[in-house]
Write a protein that holds these residues in place. Structure first.
Motif, short mmCIF file in Angstrom:
data_model
loop_
_atom_site.label_atom_id
_atom_site.label_comp_id
_atom_site.label_asym_id
_atom_site.label_seq_id
_atom_site.Cartn_x
_atom_site.Cartn_y
_atom_site.Cartn_z
N ASP A 1 0.68 -1.47 -0.12
CA ASP A 1 0.29 -0.33 -0.23
C ASP A 1 0.90 1.04 0.23
OD1 ASP A 1 -1.69 2.33 0.70
OD2 ASP A 1 -3.09 0.63 1.32
N TRP A 2 1.17 2.06 -1.21
CA TRP A 2 1.60 3.42 -1.27
C TRP A 2 1.46 4.13 -0.44
CZ3 TRP A 2 1.12 8.70 -2.03
CH2 TRP A 2 -0.42 8.72 -1.50
N THR A 3 0.51 4.57 1.13
CA THR A 3 0.41 4.92 1.87
C THR A 3 0.89 4.18 3.22
OG1 THR A 3 -1.54 3.93 2.63
CG2 THR A 3 -1.13 5.60 1.04
N GLU A 4 1.41 3.43 3.13
CA GLU A 4 1.33 2.07 4.80
C GLU A 4 2.76 2.57 5.18
OE1 GLU A 4 2.18 -1.29 2.63
OE2 GLU A 4 4.87 -0.24 1.87
N GLY A 5 3.23 3.92 5.16
CA GLY A 5 4.77 4.55 5.68
C GLY A 5 4.36 5.62 6.87
#
Length: 396
Positions: free
Chosen positions: A72-76
């Motif tokens: 998921d590109w937002t996981e960070g």
């Protein structure tokens, strides 16, 4: 006559007094906003720890939408917010939370199928290394940068954004799509180049920035979202959008990504070409005639039903964080716009009351209207860049 002169001197004295105390008052407000954000995210942290998952947004049914475990590109961003709150509070609970939630996707450092590794690992492990100097975090960053670098094509001079063999991207006839968002992944390459002394990362980042500068921007300094290249010749095949209203429209968060990305490029290179481009983008954003007075843009500057279109708070948070850094480099001052946007974001209109909004800080962000996804909802990256902006203001 003497009374008039005395009155004049009193007025001038009061004006100077206000001018001298205003910055201090603003800093007090920023600290209050950070304290409120800390309380709100403490509630979200309790839920996240119970579920042992990374929160992303809120679904239409009102429940929290968690990041996908596969990728998921937002996981960070949630662990990144935890690192920022650890920096602000020095409370070990935030450090422990950041380490716990970023560990859940550490294996993604090896993925070569997506360009978002910069977003993911710079916001999480990058902030973690900055604050702790943990060598294990540094190694994760290096591995992620190597994986990201595998997508760089020297003929095109860019990092490929999306693979086009499957999914909705496969229906667009793209060969080598590069999105303006990709400017945000360059910070990881610049930072790893600095940490390792290996110039290959920095050189690729510079080539990507230069190619983007050449092809992504219109005469008015607004940006296209997607440029598709021929991977064999480097020629531009098309200029389109994926998340904006139309190919020739200005998708709001895309403009913010560009502003932030070129400001970062100047930080690492001190090349005035990047500073000038950042200033041009800032000028476009801040002086666009259709932007509401509070500085929170509609999701696309050219959306068809303005003023009856959703605002995008996430675009505003990225913009104001970038402006805070740009303000340090440019001769122009952006403080009036910075204060206006932060004040708006921190108002009841956009900041949720304690315990509401599923404990996300900000309301009214937009993911992708063309995909009918995440419309008028909280987003973890809106909260991340808001906290970052407040910390940057606090350090002024």
């Amino acid at each position: 006559m003497r009374e008039n002169k005395l009155l004049f001197l009193i007025i001038i004295s009061l004006m100077l007094s206000c001018m001298n105390t205003s910055p201090n008052k603003e800093k007090i407000f920023q600290k209050q906003y950070l304290e409120s954000a800390t309380k709100q995210l403490s509630g979200l942290l309790k839920i996240a720890e119970k579920e042992n998952r990374n929160p992303r947004t809120v679904q239409k049914n009102g429940e929290i939408h968690w990041t996908k475990k596969s990728f998921d590109w937002t996981e960070g961003f949630f662990p990144g917010s935890c690192w920022y709150l650890y920096e602000f509070t020095n409370d070990a609970k935030w450090k422990n939370a950041a380490e716990k939630f970023q560990a859940q996707f550490e294996d993604h450092k090896n993925l070569t199928t997506n360009h978002d590794l910069g977003f993911i690992f710079n916001s999480s492990y990058g902030n973690g290394f900055r604050l702790t100097k943990d060598e294990a975090f540094k190694q994760v960053m290096i591995t992620a940068a190597d994986s990201l670098l595998s997508r760089f094509n020297p003929v095109v001079g860019c990092i490929k954004s999306w693979d086009t063999e499957k999914g909705w991207q496969s229906k667009r006839n793209w060969k080598f799509p590069v999105i303006i968002d990709n400017m945000m992944n360059l910070e990881l390459l610049f930072e790893v180049s600095k940490l390792t002394g290996n110039s290959k990362y920095k050189n690729a980042a510079i080539m990507h920035a230069n190619t983007t500068l050449k092809n992504h921007f219109r005469d008015d300094n607004s940006s296209y979202h997607v440029i598709d290249y021929d991977p064999e010749t480097g020629a531009v095949r098309s200029k389109q959008t994926a998340q904006g209203f139309a190919d020739e429209s200005s998708w709001a968060r895309g403009q913010a990504w560009g502003l932030y990305g070129f400001t970062v490029c100047y930080r690492y290179t001190q090349d005035s070409i990047y500073l000038n481009q950042a200033k041009k983008i800032a000028n476009y954003i801040l002086n666009y005639p259709g932007t509401p007075k509070d500085g929170i843009p509609y999701w696309d500057y050219n959306a068809p039903n303005i003023p009856n279109e959703p605002r995008d708070v996430s675009a505003a948070t990225v913009t104001v964080s970038a402006l805070l850094e740009l303000d340090k480099y440019a001769q122009e001052s952006y403080r009036l716009n910075i204060d206006k946007i932060i004040s708006a974001l921190s108002s009841e209109k956009y900041t949720a009351k304690l315990g509401e909004n599923n404990n996300f800080i900000l309301k009214h962000s937009v993911g992708s209207i063309p995909h009918n996804n995440e419309i008028d909802v909280p987003l973890n990256y809106a909260d991340y860049y808001y906290i970052e902006a407040l910390l940057r203001y606090e350090s002024l």
